[in-house]
Design a protein around this motif. Structure first.
Motif, PDB file in Angstrom:
ATOM      1  N   ILE A  35     145.932  41.334  79.525  1.00 20.93           N
ATOM      2  CA  ILE A  35     146.488  41.075  78.204  1.00 20.93           C
ATOM      3  C   ILE A  35     145.844  41.987  77.164  1.00 20.93           C
ATOM      4  O   ILE A  35     146.508  42.478  76.240  1.00 20.93           O
ATOM      5  CB  ILE A  35     146.292  39.600  77.823  1.00 20.93           C
ATOM      6  N   THR A  36     144.544  42.221  77.293  1.00 20.26           N
ATOM      7  CA  THR A  36     143.859  43.109  76.353  1.00 20.26           C
ATOM      8  C   THR A  36     144.448  44.513  76.424  1.00 20.26           C
ATOM      9  O   THR A  36     144.645  45.176  75.403  1.00 20.26           O
ATOM     10  CB  THR A  36     142.354  43.156  76.664  1.00 20.26           C
ATOM     11  N   LEU A  57     149.191  37.439  72.121  1.00 19.91           N
ATOM     12  CA  LEU A  57     149.495  37.464  73.554  1.00 19.91           C
ATOM     13  C   LEU A  57     148.662  36.464  74.350  1.00 19.91           C
ATOM     14  O   LEU A  57     149.060  36.052  75.448  1.00 19.91           O
ATOM     15  CB  LEU A  57     149.261  38.884  74.103  1.00 19.91           C
ATOM     16  N   ASN A  58     147.505  36.070  73.819  1.00 17.48           N
ATOM     17  CA  ASN A  58     146.645  35.136  74.536  1.00 17.48           C
ATOM     18  C   ASN A  58     147.041  33.676  74.354  1.00 17.48           C
ATOM     19  O   ASN A  58     146.587  32.818  75.111  1.00 17.48           O
ATOM     20  CB  ASN A  58     145.188  35.308  74.089  1.00 17.48           C
ATOM     21  N   GLY A 127     143.469  36.156  78.620  1.00 13.48           N
ATOM     22  CA  GLY A 127     144.329  36.956  79.484  1.00 13.48           C
ATOM     23  C   GLY A 127     144.119  36.716  80.964  1.00 13.48           C
ATOM     24  O   GLY A 127     144.043  35.580  81.425  1.00 13.48           O
TER      25      GLY A 127
END
Length: 281
Positions: A35-36, A57-58, A127
């Motif tokens: 995710i990062t 996103l997290n 993530g």
């Protein structure tokens, strides 16, 4: 005190993560994994800072972790992600060196150290770390190697968007990070513990009261002294060793203790012990 210590260590590691991203990886368009990495792709393609994308996103993965891994773990993880995001907002994106390979190596090492420490002290970087931890609850797999496999998709995405040369640097950075994480996060490593003591009952009670592990007790006899003693046998995680040592020493400082790494465990071995929950809580 444990919570304050954990938060302080996670805070420092999260700052280190922001340093690794903004000073080593992002200036050369080398991505982190999962995710990062996707957040970093969005930050490079849009005018919006990567810290914002990291939070957005997290959110769904943190909700999944809340349901499966508990409130304390997710609390630490949210704290870690928030600190990293804020650090990325304030640390300038600038090159420490023009050497891309050097940046990918040092960036990978720093990411691995930061992520490993955060996981070791009860949190995650969000993530794929959370996805990897969920999978390690089912099977005793090295977290770093597992996350490396999950992160491979980001490498291919970066290859199509940017260049395959940068994708290979990204792969090298992620691989190094995974190796470092596995040096720090050692919960998947199992140890065989053998204790030879004249105070078998007391040592057994102390271990049973503080660890959620089975113990096999065998009657023994000293070859030279012919004295009767007890041999205690158990399998513990690598994390628990530092906790077990003082427990045994307090009861019998003269006990003979042998510890060896266990290649494989078959049968009923609980992967999350009360000890691990105490460390997080």
């Amino acid at each position: 005190m444990n919570k304050a210590r954990n938060l302080a260590i996670i805070f420092a590691a999260a700052i280190l993560l922001g340093v690794a991203f903004n000073l080593f990886l992002l200036p050369h368009e080398i991505l982190a994994g999962g995710i990062t990495g996707i957040a970093m792709i969005f930050s490079l393609l849009t005018p919006i800072n990567g810290g914002f994308w990291l939070i957005v996103l997290n959110i769904p993965i943190l909700i999944l972790g809340w349901m499966k891994l508990g409130k304390a773990f997710i609390g630490y993880s949210v704290f870690s992600v928030a600190v990293t995001s804020i650090a990325m907002l304030y640390i300038p994106v600038m090159k420490i060196t023009d050497d891309v390979l050097l940046s990918s190596v040092f960036g990978g090492v720093l990411v691995g150290v930061a992520a490993g420490v955060i996981v070791r002290f009860g949190g995650s970087t969000g993530g794929f770390d959370i996805v990897g931890l969920l999978l390690t609850m089912k099977r005793d797999l090295p977290l770093g190697a597992l996350v490396f496999v999950l992160n491979s998709g980001v490498v291919f995405i970066s290859g199509f968007i940017f260049s395959w040369e940068l994708a290979m640097y990204t792969m090298a950075s992620i691989y190094i990070s995974g190796l470092v994480v596995d040096r720090i996060h050692t919960r998947h490593i199992k140890l065989t513990l053998m204790v030879v003591t004249y105070k078998g009952e007391a040592v057994k009670k102390e271990l049973l009261d503080n660890l959620y592990r089975g113990i096999t007790v065998v009657d023994g006899e000293g070859a030279y002294s012919a004295a009767k003693l007890k041999v205690l046998y158990s399998v513990i995680s690598r994390y628990e060793l530092s906790y077990v040592r003082p427990l045994i020493k307090n009861i019998d400082p003269h006990a003979f203790v042998s510890v060896s790494e266990t290649m494989e465990v078959m049968g009923n071995f609980r992967r999350d012990s009360n000890f691990q929950k105490k460390q997080i809580s």
